[in-house]
Design an enzyme around this catalytic site. Structure first.
Site, short mmCIF file in Angstrom:
data_model
loop_
_atom_site.label_atom_id
_atom_site.label_comp_id
_atom_site.label_asym_id
_atom_site.label_seq_id
_atom_site.Cartn_x
_atom_site.Cartn_y
_atom_site.Cartn_z
N SER A 1 0.80 -1.23 0.00
CA SER A 1 0.00 0.00 0.00
C SER A 1 0.83 1.27 0.00
CB SER A 1 -0.94 0.01 1.21
OG SER A 1 -0.21 -0.15 2.42
N ASP B 1 -3.21 7.81 8.45
CA ASP B 1 -4.10 6.91 9.18
C ASP B 1 -3.28 6.11 10.19
OD1 ASP B 1 -2.81 4.97 7.69
OD2 ASP B 1 -4.55 4.40 6.49
N HIS C 1 -0.23 4.45 7.53
CA HIS C 1 0.33 5.05 6.31
C HIS C 1 0.78 6.49 6.52
CE1 HIS C 1 -2.46 1.87 4.76
NE2 HIS C 1 -1.36 1.58 4.10
#
EC number: 3.1.1.-
Length: 343
Positions: free
Chosen positions: A35, A318, A321
């Site tokens: 990600s 978040d 991340h």
């Protein structure tokens, strides 16, 4: 007259070939892994690992969630811009990629993916094999639009950016009992991860890739989620999680120094991208870099149910991340490392 024609053809050919190198170096960026690099491939998967929902994308153009796990652009986008290629790296699996998109690079990464075969299956995201198969499909499309010779040149001169290990250590090792059931100590597990990573890059090499930028994992013990669950009363960084991350990174760093000398990687170049120490420097010295919070995420946490008003003040967007500003901050050094190592 013949010599003049030959000269013109030579110059034209040289010019045509040079268009495969941006600023004399890299024609494209091809991103693989997790990600940190995913620009929207998970949008098309049946998984709960999605970045195409609010409040992701709030700093992106038109404030829309694109599938990136952050408030705006992610590290792959920023590296593409830093290399002088383009500002936005499209997801390979999006509905349409133009010939120009294909020639300058796409992203194959999948949020939640890992190089451990268990990891991607746990989260129902793209496995390393899936990403390699997508790469093969990309090459076929590139040959159809650019021709076989030019396609080969683009792939062999492209930067292959790989981020793997974050979810393997953070989820498969610490978050589930799978590694313990397999009898793997941290040292054995990180050795296997480095070996799997090497095997993955060999599969890309066999398809024509030659310039590899291998990213280490970030300080997993300092992620907001780790601090909350393992950081104690003062929500400090977790030493053990960081120690395992450093152990894995050390093996990757050693690998990037030796793999290029092996017969199986003849003609390949490797550079280690030190995500751990560059991001740790920002975490430790966050005020110097213009941040006001290094412990909590701006959104999507128990401590931040309502998103913060200004994500640029947060190192993390978040629970795991980094924010776009954090990526931009660390990219200044790391992009230069990539240029120096792969030029």
């Amino acid at each position: 007259m013949c010599s003049k024609i030959t000269l013109v053809l030579t110059l034209f050919s040289s010019y045509f070939i040079s268009t495969d190198a941006v600023n004399g170096s890299f024609p494209a960026l091809l991103a693989f892994g997790d990600s940190i690099l995913d620009t929207g491939n998970n949008n098309f998967l049946l998984t709960f690992m999605k970045g195409n929902i609010w409040p992701y994308g709030r700093s992106f153009s038109m404030r829309r969630a694109t599938g990136r796990f952050g408030n705006g652009r992610v590290f792959s986008d920023i590296v593409a811009e830093g290399l002088g290629i383009k500002k936005i790296l499209p997801a390979y699996r999006k509905l349409f990629n133009s010939p120009s998109d294909l020639r300058t690079g796409v992203c194959f990464a999948s949020g939640g993916a890992g190089v451990d075969p268990v990891t991607s299956k746990l989260l129902r995201v793209l496995t390393p094999k899936d990403q390699v198969n997508d790469f093969k499909g990309y090459i076929r499309k590139l040959k159809a639009t650019a021709g076989p010779s030019r396609a080969s040149s683009i792939v062999s001169n492209a930067v292959i950016l790989v981020s793997q290990g974050n979810n393997d250590i953070g989820i498969s090792y610490f978050g589930t009992p799978t590694a313990a059931f397999r009898g793997l100590t941290p040292n054995r597990y990180t050795t296997k991860l480095a070996g799997w990573n090497k095997q993955f890059m060999k599969e890309l090499y066999d398809q024509g890739a030659r310039k590899f930028a291998v990213m280490g994992v970030i300080p997993l013990g300092c992620l907001p989620m780790t601090r909350i669950f393992l950081g104690g009363f003062v929500i400090t960084c977790n030493f053990f999680a960081n120690r395992v991350a450093e152990q894995y990174n050390g093996k990757l760093r050693s690998g990037t120094k030796s793999w290029g000398r092996e017969a199986g990687f003849r003609g390949a170049k490797f550079v280690y991208v030190d995500m751990y120490n560059t991001l740790m420097d920002v975490i430790k010295n966050y005020r110097r870099y213009g941040f006001s919070n290094e412990k909590n995420g701006c959104c999507c946490m128990i401590t931040a149910i309502i998103p913060c008003p200004n994500p640029d003040k947060y190192v993390f967007y978040d629970f795991v991340h980094p924010s776009e500003k954090a990526y931009r901050t660390i990219s200044k050094k790391l992009v230069q490392d990539i240029k120096n190592g792969l030029a």
